[in-house]
Every structure is written in structure tokens, then in C-alpha cells.
Design a protein around this motif. Structure first.
Motif, PDB file in Angstrom:
ATOM      1  N   LEU A  86       0.832  -1.031  -0.055  1.00  0.00           N
ATOM      2  CA  LEU A  86      -0.105  -0.039   0.057  1.00  0.00           C
ATOM      3  C   LEU A  86       0.873   1.393  -0.009  1.00  0.00           C
ATOM      4  O   LEU A  86       0.392   2.280  -0.739  1.00  0.00           O
ATOM      5  N   LEU A  87       1.976   1.335   0.825  1.00  0.00           N
ATOM      6  CA  LEU A  87       3.017   2.340   0.715  1.00  0.00           C
ATOM      7  C   LEU A  87       3.528   2.555  -0.635  1.00  0.00           C
ATOM      8  O   LEU A  87       3.692   3.656  -1.145  1.00  0.00           O
ATOM      9  N   HIS A  88       3.863   1.471  -1.216  1.00  0.00           N
ATOM     10  CA  HIS A  88       4.584   1.569  -2.763  1.00  0.00           C
ATOM     11  C   HIS A  88       3.318   2.288  -3.824  1.00  0.00           C
ATOM     12  O   HIS A  88       3.686   2.953  -4.497  1.00  0.00           O
ATOM     13  N   ALA A  89       2.275   1.689  -3.619  1.00  0.00           N
ATOM     14  CA  ALA A  89       1.174   2.050  -4.304  1.00  0.00           C
ATOM     15  C   ALA A  89       0.855   3.588  -4.163  1.00  0.00           C
ATOM     16  O   ALA A  89       0.819   4.401  -5.222  1.00  0.00           O
ATOM     17  N   GLY A  90       0.915   4.092  -3.117  1.00  0.00           N
ATOM     18  CA  GLY A  90       0.673   5.516  -2.827  1.00  0.00           C
ATOM     19  C   GLY A  90       1.962   6.152  -3.192  1.00  0.00           C
ATOM     20  O   GLY A  90       1.688   7.306  -3.921  1.00  0.00           O
ATOM     21  N   TYR A  91       3.274   5.661  -3.092  1.00  0.00           N
ATOM     22  CA  TYR A  91       4.327   6.513  -3.763  1.00  0.00           C
ATOM     23  C   TYR A  91       4.115   6.580  -5.366  1.00  0.00           C
ATOM     24  O   TYR A  91       4.473   7.370  -5.940  1.00  0.00           O
ATOM     25  N   SER A  92       3.713   5.534  -5.889  1.00  0.00           N
ATOM     26  CA  SER A  92       3.630   5.421  -7.367  1.00  0.00           C
ATOM     27  C   SER A  92       2.423   6.294  -7.798  1.00  0.00           C
ATOM     28  O   SER A  92       2.653   6.918  -8.696  1.00  0.00           O
ATOM     29  N   ALA A  93       1.515   6.403  -7.227  1.00  0.00           N
ATOM     30  CA  ALA A  93       0.306   7.302  -7.460  1.00  0.00           C
ATOM     31  C   ALA A  93       0.759   8.764  -7.311  1.00  0.00           C
ATOM     32  O   ALA A  93       0.737   9.573  -8.509  1.00  0.00           O
ATOM     33  N   SER A  94       1.650   9.005  -6.131  1.00  0.00           N
ATOM     34  CA  SER A  94       2.236  10.505  -6.207  1.00  0.00           C
ATOM     35  C   SER A  94       3.094  10.844  -7.314  1.00  0.00           C
ATOM     36  O   SER A  94       3.176  11.896  -7.655  1.00  0.00           O
ATOM     37  N   HIS A  95       4.048   9.700  -7.622  1.00  0.00           N
ATOM     38  CA  HIS A  95       5.166   9.930  -8.734  1.00  0.00           C
ATOM     39  C   HIS A  95       4.208  10.241 -10.162  1.00  0.00           C
ATOM     40  O   HIS A  95       4.617  10.958 -10.762  1.00  0.00           O
ATOM     41  N   PHE A  96       3.243   9.645 -10.214  1.00  0.00           N
ATOM     42  CA  PHE A  96       2.520   9.422 -11.727  1.00  0.00           C
ATOM     43  C   PHE A  96       1.977  10.911 -11.638  1.00  0.00           C
ATOM     44  O   PHE A  96       1.885  11.580 -12.601  1.00  0.00           O
ATOM     45  N   ASN A  97       1.345  11.459 -10.500  1.00  0.00           N
ATOM     46  CA  ASN A  97       0.685  12.804 -10.467  1.00  0.00           C
ATOM     47  C   ASN A  97       1.828  13.751 -10.722  1.00  0.00           C
ATOM     48  O   ASN A  97       1.586  14.834 -11.388  1.00  0.00           O
TER      49      ASN A  97
END
Length: 130
Positions: free
Chosen positions: A39-50
Motif C-alpha cells: 500500500l505504501l508503494h502504491a501511494g508512492y507510485s500514485a504520487s509519482h505519477f501525479n
């Protein structure tokens, strides 16, 4: 001698069950930890994508599909981890409740309706329709 052997066998079975429960609880904790990392990785990936989408001037309306899939997988792993670490016990009634009927046990006067607003609402609806 037979009673002592039966007691020893019961103690061994209880120890084996406790060990199995401890292993399941440990596996559940590991699954929960893995789920948190996902879940932390998914949050980081979403933030990076944004941030990449903002830098490119592209409006990011939703996260990419891999982030959504990772969140779903992490949620399922968390559910499995929590369910495997539970120690459930049987639900039993107390001695005073066992002698009562279901109607006596389920009687909850807090939810009894003695007066409703139906007559007032019916009158209001009739006057509005007229």
C-alpha cells in the motif's frame, strides 16, 4: 496409568494446537506487513505519477491501472492476514439466557414504537395534493 497417559496425550495435543495457532498468527502478521508495504508503494507510485503528469501538463484524473491493481491485491493480502491471525471462540449463551425463549431474549423495548408520525404525514400529503 491410563489416566496419566490420556492426560499427557491431551497436553501434547493442546501444545500442538497452540504452536499451530502461533504459527498462523505469525504468518498473519507477515501478510499484514507485506500488505502495508504494498500500500505504501502504491501511494508512492500514485504520487509519482501525479507529479509526472503535472510536469507534462497532462491532467491526471485517476491513478494508473497498476496502482489500482496493487491496492486491490494489498487489500486482499491484508484481509487474508487478518483472518489468519484471528483466534475465534465459540459463542455460548449464559445459563440465565439458556432457559429463556427467543422472544424473551430478543425483546428490546428501546425499539418499540408506540406512536408514529404516519397520521401527521398523511394529513400533510393530503393537504399538499388538494
Amino acid at each position: 496409568e491410563a489416566a496419566a497417559a490420556a492426560a499427557a496425550a491431551a497436553a501434547a495435543a493442546a501444545a500442538k494446537a497452540a504452536t499451530a495457532a502461533g504459527i498462523m498468527a505469525g504468518a498473519g502478521a507477515v501478510l499484514c506487513a507485506v500488505s502495508c508495504v504494498l500500500l505504501l508503494h502504491a501511494g508512492y507510485s500514485a504520487s509519482h505519477f501525479n507529479s509526472l503528469a503535472t510536469d507534462a501538463g497532462i491532467p491526471a484524473s485517476s491513478p494508473p491501472l497498476d496502482v489500482l491493481v496493487e491496492c486491490g491485491v494489498a487489500s486482499l493480502i491484508m484481509l487474508l492476514g487478518l483472518l489468519s491471525s484471528l483466534s475465534l471462540s465459540k459463542v455460548r449463551t449464559s445459563k440465565d439466557q439458556a432457559a429463556k425463549t427467543w422472544g424473551e431474549v430478543d425483546a428490546r423495548p428501546d425499539y418499540a414504537l408506540f406512536a408514529t408520525r404516519a397520521p401527521a404525514l398523511t394529513q400533510r400529503l393530503r393537504s399538499a395534493a388538494a
